[in-house]
Design a protein around this motif. Structure first.
Motif, mmCIF file in Angstrom:
data_model
loop_
_atom_site.group_PDB
_atom_site.id
_atom_site.type_symbol
_atom_site.label_atom_id
_atom_site.label_comp_id
_atom_site.label_asym_id
_atom_site.label_seq_id
_atom_site.Cartn_x
_atom_site.Cartn_y
_atom_site.Cartn_z
ATOM 1 N N GLN A 90 13.804 -5.002 -3.019
ATOM 2 C CA GLN A 90 13.379 -3.710 -3.566
ATOM 3 C C GLN A 90 12.354 -3.895 -4.680
ATOM 4 N N PHE A 91 12.505 -4.932 -5.476
ATOM 5 C CA PHE A 91 11.482 -5.233 -6.482
ATOM 6 C C PHE A 91 10.160 -5.591 -5.801
ATOM 7 N N ALA A 92 10.242 -6.385 -4.740
ATOM 8 C CA ALA A 92 9.022 -6.745 -4.009
ATOM 9 C C ALA A 92 8.357 -5.506 -3.433
ATOM 10 N N ARG A 93 9.161 -4.551 -2.965
ATOM 11 C CA ARG A 93 8.619 -3.314 -2.403
ATOM 12 C C ARG A 93 7.962 -2.467 -3.492
ATOM 13 N N TRP A 94 8.601 -2.344 -4.645
ATOM 14 C CA TRP A 94 7.999 -1.622 -5.766
ATOM 15 C C TRP A 94 6.702 -2.305 -6.207
ATOM 16 N N HIS A 95 6.712 -3.629 -6.231
ATOM 17 C CA HIS A 95 5.530 -4.377 -6.659
ATOM 18 C C HIS A 95 4.362 -4.131 -5.706
ATOM 19 N N LYS A 96 4.640 -4.218 -4.404
ATOM 20 C CA LYS A 96 3.592 -3.948 -3.408
ATOM 21 C C LYS A 96 3.109 -2.507 -3.510
ATOM 22 N N THR A 97 4.044 -1.600 -3.736
ATOM 23 C CA THR A 97 3.680 -0.195 -3.865
ATOM 24 C C THR A 97 2.800 0.037 -5.086
ATOM 25 N N ALA A 98 3.097 -0.653 -6.181
ATOM 26 C CA ALA A 98 2.275 -0.502 -7.386
ATOM 27 C C ALA A 98 0.829 -0.893 -7.114
ATOM 28 N N ILE A 99 0.641 -1.988 -6.382
ATOM 29 C CA ILE A 99 -0.719 -2.427 -6.043
ATOM 30 C C ILE A 99 -1.370 -1.431 -5.097
ATOM 31 N N ASN A 100 -0.638 -1.026 -4.061
ATOM 32 C CA ASN A 100 -1.194 -0.082 -3.091
ATOM 33 C C ASN A 100 -1.517 1.267 -3.730
ATOM 34 N N ALA A 101 -0.628 1.752 -4.589
ATOM 35 C CA ALA A 101 -0.824 3.056 -5.215
ATOM 36 C C ALA A 101 -2.027 3.052 -6.148
ATOM 37 N N ALA A 102 -2.359 1.898 -6.675
ATOM 38 C CA ALA A 102 -3.545 1.794 -7.529
ATOM 39 C C ALA A 102 -4.811 1.620 -6.699
ATOM 40 N N MET A 103 -4.814 0.652 -5.806
ATOM 41 C CA MET A 103 -6.037 0.266 -5.107
ATOM 42 C C MET A 103 -6.421 1.244 -3.996
ATOM 43 N N ASN A 104 -5.449 1.655 -3.182
ATOM 44 C CA ASN A 104 -5.766 2.429 -1.982
ATOM 45 C C ASN A 104 -6.358 3.808 -2.273
ATOM 46 N N PRO A 105 -5.659 4.677 -3.005
ATOM 47 C CA PRO A 105 -6.238 6.000 -3.245
ATOM 48 C C PRO A 105 -7.488 5.956 -4.108
ATOM 49 N N THR A 106 -7.567 4.975 -5.002
ATOM 50 C CA THR A 106 -8.767 4.849 -5.827
ATOM 51 C C THR A 106 -9.984 4.562 -4.961
ATOM 52 N N ALA A 107 -9.818 3.740 -3.936
ATOM 53 C CA ALA A 107 -10.932 3.452 -3.027
ATOM 54 C C ALA A 107 -11.393 4.711 -2.311
ATOM 55 N N VAL A 108 -10.427 5.567 -1.926
ATOM 56 C CA VAL A 108 -10.795 6.812 -1.245
ATOM 57 C C VAL A 108 -11.506 7.760 -2.203
ATOM 58 N N LEU A 109 -10.934 7.949 -3.382
ATOM 59 C CA LEU A 109 -11.516 8.887 -4.342
ATOM 60 C C LEU A 109 -12.855 8.404 -4.877
ATOM 61 N N ALA A 110 -13.066 7.087 -4.884
ATOM 62 C CA ALA A 110 -14.347 6.534 -5.346
ATOM 63 C C ALA A 110 -15.332 6.343 -4.194
ATOM 64 N N ARG A 111 -14.943 6.791 -2.989
ATOM 65 C CA ARG A 111 -15.823 6.795 -1.820
ATOM 66 C C ARG A 111 -16.146 5.402 -1.289
ATOM 67 N N GLY A 112 -15.135 4.526 -1.272
ATOM 68 C CA GLY A 112 -15.243 3.324 -0.472
ATOM 69 C C GLY A 112 -15.718 2.031 -1.077
ATOM 70 N N PRO A 113 -15.547 1.775 -2.381
ATOM 71 C CA PRO A 113 -15.899 0.448 -2.881
ATOM 72 C C PRO A 113 -14.954 -0.610 -2.311
ATOM 73 N N THR A 114 -15.409 -1.854 -2.279
ATOM 74 C CA THR A 114 -14.539 -2.939 -1.835
ATOM 75 C C THR A 114 -13.458 -3.202 -2.880
ATOM 76 N N ASN A 115 -12.455 -3.962 -2.485
ATOM 77 C CA ASN A 115 -11.417 -4.342 -3.443
ATOM 78 C C ASN A 115 -12.022 -5.040 -4.660
ATOM 79 N N GLN A 116 -12.887 -6.002 -4.399
ATOM 80 C CA GLN A 116 -13.475 -6.763 -5.497
ATOM 81 C C GLN A 116 -14.333 -5.877 -6.391
ATOM 82 N N ALA A 117 -15.104 -4.974 -5.779
ATOM 83 C CA ALA A 117 -15.974 -4.098 -6.570
ATOM 84 C C ALA A 117 -15.170 -3.228 -7.521
ATOM 85 N N MET A 118 -13.992 -2.802 -7.109
ATOM 86 C CA MET A 118 -13.173 -1.951 -7.978
ATOM 87 C C MET A 118 -12.695 -2.698 -9.214
ATOM 88 N N VAL A 119 -12.209 -3.933 -9.031
ATOM 89 C CA VAL A 119 -11.668 -4.647 -10.186
ATOM 90 C C VAL A 119 -12.771 -5.239 -11.065
#
Length: 231
Positions: A90-119
């Motif tokens: 469950q900790f691993a699931r929360w950890h993965k979710t934390a990364i996904n919840a940050a990276m995934n919707p941000t990429a959509v709202l920012a109109r498609g930057p790469t993972n590296q470009a965002m960080v």
């Protein structure tokens, strides 16, 4: 094997006597053309029994079956599999979710930057770290334990993405660009609801959830209008 939180619950309710093995997979890959997948630089799978409030006998059986499943993966040539207990998974699931919840919707709202470009963007990096931090803080409060030492720290996650030169995009952006629905509830809605059930807040996560939910709703409405006009 699925992203998000609370994904085991529907199966647990429908099949209460069955053993449920929970799993998440982290992989860097891209489909550069139909039928061709390029594997970039990592794959890591974590699995563990889903045994909330189970007695010792049920937990032992679920643990044995999880180990048997891991052995099948190893025999099939998939070596990078970490076996965890219920709390660890469950900790691993929360950890993965934390990364996904940050990276995934941000990429959509920012109109498609790469993972590296965002960080590598100064303001987006601050935002991404803040989303991950608030979700992991809530995870520790809900699960009643500090974050396990074996989980990568946020700084290590960010550094790993900074070093990813593959040009990969989050899967949510790939789905959005293709006109598909995104994993809105599993990645954003479920963490929000679990936090609220415990009297906790996720203000940054709630903001991006509200924005993306409305964006998806507006796109679906626009598609309905266009389809009606065409007919």
């Amino acid at each position: 094997m699925q992203n998000g939180l609370g994904i085991e619950d529907p199966y647990n309710k429908r099949f209460p006597q069955a053993t449920i093995i929970s799993s998440t997979t982290r992989t860097s890959a891209i489909q550069n053309k139909p039928g061709h997948i390029k594997h970039n630089f990592l794959t890591r799978t974590t699995i563990g029994p889903f045994t909330p409030n189970a007695d010792e006998t049920v937990s032992d059986i679920a643990t044995q079956r999880t180990q048997e499943f891991a052995a099948l993966l190893h025999a099939a040539g998939i070596p990078d599999v970490d076996i965890l207990d219920h709390a660890g998974m469950q900790f691993a699931r929360w950890h993965k979710t934390a990364i996904n919840a940050a990276m995934n919707p941000t990429a959509v709202l920012a109109r498609g930057p790469t993972n590296q470009a965002m960080v590598l963007d100064e303001e987006l990096e601050i935002h991404l770290k803040a989303v991950m931090t608030e979700i992991l803080d809530v995870a520790c409060k809900i699960l009643g334990q500090p974050l396990p030492e074996w989980l990568p720290r946020i700084a290590d996650v960010i550094q790993g993405v900074q070093e990813d030169i593959s040009g990969s995009h989050p899967s949510m952006w790939v789905d959005w660009e293709a006109g598909r629905k995104v994993e809105l509830e599993a990645i954003l809605g479920n963490p929000l609801r679990q936090a609220r059930e415990h009297g906790l807040n996720l203000p940054r996560t709630q903001t991006i959830y509200a924005l993306l939910k409305k964006a998806q709703e507006m796109r679906e409405n626009q598609h309905k209008i266009e389809t009606k006009l065409q007919n």
